[in-house]
Scaffold this motif. Sequence first.
Motif, PDB file in Angstrom:
ATOM      1  N   THR A  43       0.851  -1.191   0.000  1.00 17.41           N
ATOM      2  CA  THR A  43       0.000   0.000   0.000  1.00 17.41           C
ATOM      3  C   THR A  43       0.887   1.241   0.000  1.00 17.41           C
ATOM      4  O   THR A  43       2.082   1.166   0.320  1.00 17.41           O
ATOM      5  CB  THR A  43      -0.898   0.015   1.242  1.00 17.41           C
TER       6      THR A  43
ATOM      7  N   VAL B 152       0.912   3.522   2.178  1.00 13.87           N
ATOM      8  CA  VAL B 152       1.387   3.677   3.553  1.00 13.87           C
ATOM      9  C   VAL B 152       2.604   2.786   3.791  1.00 13.87           C
ATOM     10  O   VAL B 152       3.609   3.212   4.360  1.00 13.87           O
ATOM     11  CB  VAL B 152       0.257   3.376   4.563  1.00 13.87           C
TER      12      VAL B 152
ATOM     13  N   PHE C 213      -0.936  12.408   3.357  1.00 17.59           N
ATOM     14  CA  PHE C 213      -1.782  11.388   3.976  1.00 17.59           C
ATOM     15  C   PHE C 213      -2.670  12.023   5.038  1.00 17.59           C
ATOM     16  O   PHE C 213      -2.356  13.076   5.587  1.00 17.59           O
ATOM     17  CB  PHE C 213      -0.937  10.307   4.657  1.00 17.59           C
TER      18      PHE C 213
ATOM     19  N   ASP D 153      -3.580   7.734   8.396  1.00 20.30           N
ATOM     20  CA  ASP D 153      -2.556   7.058   7.602  1.00 20.30           C
ATOM     21  C   ASP D 153      -1.143   7.475   8.017  1.00 20.30           C
ATOM     22  O   ASP D 153      -0.223   6.666   7.997  1.00 20.30           O
ATOM     23  CB  ASP D 153      -2.769   7.311   6.110  1.00 20.30           C
TER      24      ASP D 153
END
Length: 113
Positions: free
Chosen positions: A32, A34, A71, A75
């Motif tokens: 992802t 993140v 983000f 996040d």
Amino acid sequence: MRETLVPVSLLVAVFMFPATAVMVQAGSAQATPVENYAADAGTVVCDVLDDYPTVDGVSGVVAGVMDDSGFTAYDSGAVVAEAVMLFCPYHVPLLRGYVAVYGEKSTTGLVLR
């Protein structure tokens, strides 16, 4: 000659099967954003927490990740938590302290299990 070929072919099979399995698994797994950010910025997160090992330091790192990445707070907190788990697990107690102070009031993704 046949005795030599059997062990060699066995070795090839033993080493090729795990390599093929890893390649198939690696191809299907997608990190992802993140996870990618945590992997890329993990050492910086840890360096900052080394310099500012306080609850306010954690808040500053989360804010810095938000500013740099765009983000959400959640996040960004997840980035910090993942970076700590990957690169500097000795800061887990610091993150636990952050969670103890802000608990459910926090909008960050700092979830420690």
